[in-house]
Structures are given as C-alpha cells and as structure tokens.
Design an enzyme around this catalytic site. Structure first.
Site, PDB file in Angstrom:
ATOM      1  N   GLN A 168       0.818  -1.468   0.002  1.00 52.58           N
ATOM      2  CA  GLN A 168       0.104   0.047   0.284  1.00 52.58           C
ATOM      3  C   GLN A 168       0.984   1.521   0.123  1.00 52.58           C
ATOM      4  OE1 GLN A 168      -3.454  -0.248   3.059  1.00 52.58           O
ATOM      5  NE2 GLN A 168      -2.981  -3.221   2.884  1.00 52.58           N
ATOM      6  N   GLU A 205      -3.636  -0.652   5.579  1.00 52.02           N
ATOM      7  CA  GLU A 205      -2.893  -0.414   6.802  1.00 52.02           C
ATOM      8  C   GLU A 205      -4.126   1.194   7.317  1.00 52.02           C
ATOM      9  OE1 GLU A 205       0.876  -0.511   5.540  1.00 52.02           O
ATOM     10  OE2 GLU A 205       0.551  -1.999   4.393  1.00 52.02           O
ATOM     11  N   ALA A 288       6.198   8.127  11.158  1.00 54.20           N
ATOM     12  CA  ALA A 288       6.789   7.404  12.217  1.00 54.20           C
ATOM     13  C   ALA A 288       8.097   7.449  11.667  1.00 54.20           C
ATOM     14  CB  ALA A 288       6.682   5.999  11.161  1.00 54.20           C
ATOM     15  N   ALA A 289       9.029   7.871  12.950  1.00 50.14           N
ATOM     16  CA  ALA A 289      10.816   8.315  12.187  1.00 50.14           C
ATOM     17  C   ALA A 289      11.016   7.456  11.946  1.00 50.14           C
ATOM     18  CB  ALA A 289      11.271   8.918  14.218  1.00 50.14           C
ATOM     19  N   PHE A 290      12.588   7.741  10.951  1.00 49.28           N
ATOM     20  CA  PHE A 290      13.181   6.480  10.616  1.00 49.28           C
ATOM     21  C   PHE A 290      13.826   5.932  11.802  1.00 49.28           C
ATOM     22  CE2 PHE A 290      13.403   6.958   5.801  1.00 49.28           C
ATOM     23  CZ  PHE A 290      11.931   6.834   5.466  1.00 49.28           C
ATOM     24  N   LEU A 291      14.379   4.607  11.654  1.00 48.88           N
ATOM     25  CA  LEU A 291      15.726   4.269  12.017  1.00 48.88           C
ATOM     26  C   LEU A 291      16.859   4.950  10.854  1.00 48.88           C
ATOM     27  CD1 LEU A 291      14.351   0.901  13.478  1.00 48.88           C
ATOM     28  CD2 LEU A 291      14.725   3.100  14.631  1.00 48.88           C
ATOM     29  N   ASP A 357      -0.732  -9.198  11.078  1.00 52.25           N
ATOM     30  CA  ASP A 357       0.699  -9.331  10.132  1.00 52.25           C
ATOM     31  C   ASP A 357       1.673  -9.185  10.340  1.00 52.25           C
ATOM     32  OD1 ASP A 357       0.440  -9.348   7.243  1.00 52.25           O
ATOM     33  OD2 ASP A 357       0.809  -6.760   7.079  1.00 52.25           O
ATOM     34  N   GLU A 362      12.197  -7.364  12.648  1.00 51.67           N
ATOM     35  CA  GLU A 362      14.634  -6.628  12.027  1.00 51.67           C
ATOM     36  C   GLU A 362      14.852  -6.538  14.175  1.00 51.67           C
ATOM     37  OE1 GLU A 362      14.685  -3.722  10.132  1.00 51.67           O
ATOM     38  OE2 GLU A 362      13.102  -3.577   8.294  1.00 51.67           O
TER      39      GLU A 362
END
Length: 495
Positions: A168, A205, A288-291, A357, A362
């Site tokens: 999506q 989502e 959502a904050a990036f890693l 889902d 990770e």
C-alpha cells in the site's frame, strides 16, 4: 566498516553545520546523558485536548509528558517502570559518540568548523539515533522523544517521495532539519472496521493504528516502536508542491466534489477508485520516525516462526501442529537467550492490537542475537474491536513462556487503579489527531488483556510458575509484593 561509518557521520555533521546557523533549524539544548532514575519525573501537562470534529485543532501542539496526578504518570513512577538497565558499554550502544563522531571530525579537513557543533545541539532525530542501545530504542522519560513527536507533527516538510515496495502507498517525508519519517495516509474513518470478508493480507493499513501502536508499546514498557505522531497534512503545499517524484505528482487530480486527491503507485489500493482525497486538501496521516540509515546501522530481517501462510486456502505449519513450539525452541536463535521470550512479547503486543500481519521482524546487526526485536509496521492493528483473533495468541499458548517483567506489568495494567484502556486514552489524548481510537477499541484492550492473562494462568496451572515465567529482572525483591504468583491461577483470573 569503521571508515564507512566515519565518512557517513562526517557528511552528516557537515549538513548539520550548514543549517545550524539558521534561526528556524531545530537545534535543542537537552543533554544526551541519561539522568539518574531518581531524577526521572514526568513533565507538565499538555496545553489542551483535541476534538474529533476538528482533527489537528485544539489538541496539544507540542506533545509532552503526562500531567502530574494522572494515571499515566503514576504508572511510569511505579517501581516496575523504574527498573534500571545494566551499565552500558561501547558494545551496547548503536553509536559511540566520542569515537564514531568525534573521531570522524578529527580526520576531517574541516575539523575546526565541524567541531563547533556539540552533541547537545544535534537535531532531535539524530539524538534519538544516538540513544539507541542493545536493550531499547529509547530510554524512559527521555525528553528527546517528546521533542521528536513535536517535530513529526510540526516540522516543515521539504520533500516527499513514494516508498518502494510494500502493498500500500507510503510516503517518505523529509523535514527542514533533515530528519525523515514514513507517512501513512488515512484510509478509513475511526468508526470503520475491517470488512468481514477481507483476508488479513489485504486489509487496509490504518494511520491511527500506527499512532496507537507506539503508545501501547510505550505503556507496556517495551519501547521497541520508533516514535509516531499524527499530523494533518496539506496535500497541495506539503506533498504535491514539494515532491520531485513525477510518478507521484502525475496521480494528483481534483474530484467531482472539488477535493484534492492522489493515489500513487503500489500493489493494492493505488487507483482512481481508491484515491486518497482531502477536505478539500487536508488529509490525516501518521508519521513514523526513521531508524538510522542502513549504511550506518545494518539491520537483520528474520522470518517470524509463527508467520501466516498468506494464502487463501493453505495453513501454516504452526496452525496444524500443536507441538510446533518444541521445534522452534531447538532452532537458533530461539534455543538460547531471550529471543523466544521477545517473540512472546511481540505476540502479546499484536494480540492486544488485533494485528495478524507479523510476517517478519528486524534486529540491529551490531548486537547479534542478544538484543530486542524492533516492532515495525503496525498499520494492520486495531481493525476489529468486535472480534478477538485468538490465533494470534497461539505462540503464547504453545510455548507457555513469558518474561517475569512482562507478566508483572500485564497484571499491573489489569488493575482498576491503572487499567490499560484508561492509560491508552490518556496517552493518545496528547496526539494532534486525538481521539485516535474510538471507545470500543479501548474497551477491547481491557478484554484482550484479560484473555492474555487467562492463557498464562492456564500455562502456570499446567506447568508451574517457574517453568512458565522467566526471571529477566535479576534480584529484585522490592517487586515481589506487587503481584503474588499464586494470584495467577485460572481460578484467580476468573474472579
């Protein structure tokens, strides 16, 4: 690898130096050092509460710590939420500020210029990255996280691109302070449930599920979901006008109702019939904050042992073999350490949300197998408040294992003086899109929590407390009186 790390940080520091003199650049003065636990106290209350009728307006514009006297502040002050981590070594931190960053500066020809930028003046997204360690994505009561939530909700968006892969549409948004976040636009109203004929792998989502998942993860004290905030985005000024992605830009159009719409490119729901439309050009979404970049901090992707078949007719092995967990227990990395118990944490987390889902997870490569699971991609949670999907709990009922810390906190959250639904409502009230969840979803959390505790009570009655509950807290006699293990029997749960 070390040289790659040095070069990457050197480039980052040059960028930071370029914008650090701009008045509007988001530089802060919070200390990166962990404060003593005794000094950890929730901050002041937010300014005001939002209303569903006007999303983004009237709610707290700068997400902060819970108000003193609130249930949330009482929860976070509870001894179960102040258990200290082991002392961190260089091997336990994702980045070593002194070695990795200052070492890169020392090797740079622009050393004098870059050296003026102290760790305290890094933007919040970089300080969040630096704070990641073997045990958690962020520490309790870390002021950087509240500042990150404020950034996600308010920082100026400078560029937008579609994220490749996935089923999506998701957008990568870059901010004025060079931070990045993953944007999931609103596809369903708060009141809509997942259609009963939808398979889990074709479900929508939901942006509000991503927001709620972050808050739930924090209340459970897992702290394995990157910061997520809701935002009302202007589709014209903050997406169409700043994107250089021609494929995305070409999908914008004006609907017969004179609303701005777009649909992008993806596997599911990216067509004119499933377009995302604003009112007239405002749309809700989660950010959502990036890693950290994978070039700096590699992550390993693991197949979830209890992955579903993702097929309309076939069943997965765990669905037909009641002894499946015994096989998993003999397979690395589940045969030692806490990995299997972390999967149980993830199972509980997913069941509370109704998320089916969870096909992969990770971890950070640097920490090997002795580290936590990152709880990413939670958009298919909170789809059905009227149905509890018990198959999500199969890993827990098959393995009958749980961490002591998790078990104690679950029992605490079932108490009337705390109550998970009330804590979630209070926590979510601070988001700009509040109310994030409608009342039936909040009530479902309490109901599902009781079901989790019932499964664990059955396990304890069958196998014994010491065989089911793994002590991950070490010697902590001060917590022994919070919950009596005898109260975990099925008879006590029924009461």
């Amino acid at each position: 690898m070390k040289m790659i790390l040095f070069r990457k940080f050197r480039h980052t520091l040059r960028i930071l130096q370029d914008f650090s003199n701009e008045p509007s650049s988001n530089l802060t003065s919070h200390s990166l050092e962990e404060r003593p636990e005794a000094a950890h106290r929730p901050g002041p209350a937010g300014q005001s509460r939002g209303s569903r009728g006007s999303p983004g307006q009237g709610s707290n514009p700068r997400p902060g710590a819970p108000a003193q006297g609130s249930r949330l502040s009482a929860l976070f002050a509870h001894p179960l939420y102040t258990v200290a981590l082991p002392a961190l070594t260089d091997e336990d931190t994702l980045f070593n500020v002194n070695t990795d960053i200052r070492g890169a500066q020392a090797r740079d020809e622009d050393k004098a210029r870059a050296g003026e930028l102290s760790a305290d003046s890094y933007p919040n997204w970089l300080r969040f990255h630096i704070g990641i360690n073997r045990f958690e994505l962020y520490s309790r009561h870390n002021p950087v996280i509240d500042a990150m939530l404020a950034d996600l909700a308010a920082q100026r968006i400078t560029s937008v691109a579609m994220k490749s892969g996935g089923t999506q549409l998701k957008l990568i948004m870059t901010f004025h302070n060079y931070g990045q976040a993953l944007f999931k636009p609103m596809k369903q109203t708060r009141e809509q449930e997942t259609p009963p004929d939808f398979f889990y792998f074709s479900d929508f989502e939901r942006h509000n599920a991503e927001i709620a998942a972050y808050h739930l993860d924090r209340i459970l004290d897992f702290r394995r979901v990157p910061p997520v905030a809701g935002r009302l985005v202007n589709m014209t000024k903050e997406i169409r006008d700043v994107t250089r992605d021609k494929k995305l830009w070409r999908t914008f159009f004006i609907s017969p109702a004179n609303n701005i719409c777009f649909y992008g490119e993806c596997s599911y729901y990216c067509s004119t019939e499933h377009a995302l439309c604003g009112r007239p050009d405002q749309i809700e979404g989660s950010l959502a904050a990036f890693l950290p970049d994978l070039a700096l901090a590699k992550r390993k992707t693991w197949r979830n042992p209890w992955r579903r078949s993702y097929h309309k007719r076939k069943k997965a092995e765990w669905e037909v073999d009641p002894d499946y967990c015994e096989e998993v227990k003999q397979t690395p990395p589940y045969d030692s350490g806490f990995r299997l118990l972390d999967v149980m944490d993830m199972t509980i987390f997913d069941f509370l949300m109704g998320n089916m889902d969870r096909h992969h997870y990770e971890t950070f490569e640097k920490f090997g197998n002795e580290t936590f699971i990152i709880h990413l991609d939670n958009g298919r949670g909170f789809g059905k408040h009227s149905h509890d999907e018990l198959s999500i709990l199969v890993p827990l009922s098959q393995c009958c294992r749980v961490k002591k810390s998790t078990h104690l906190r679950l029992q605490l959250l079932a108490r009337e003086e705390f109550r998970l639904s009330v804590l979630m409502e209070e926590s979510l009230r601070r988001d700009r899109l509040a109310p994030v969840l409608i009342r039936p979803h909040l009530e479902a959390l309490d109901r599902r929590l009781r079901l989790v505790l019932s499964v664990l009570a059955d396990c304890i009655e069958k196998d014994g407390y010491s065989s089911v509950v793994e002590d991950d807290m070490g010697p902590a006699p001060e917590t022994a009186h919070f919950v009596n293990p005898a109260h975990t029997s099925r008879r006590a749960q029924k009461r």
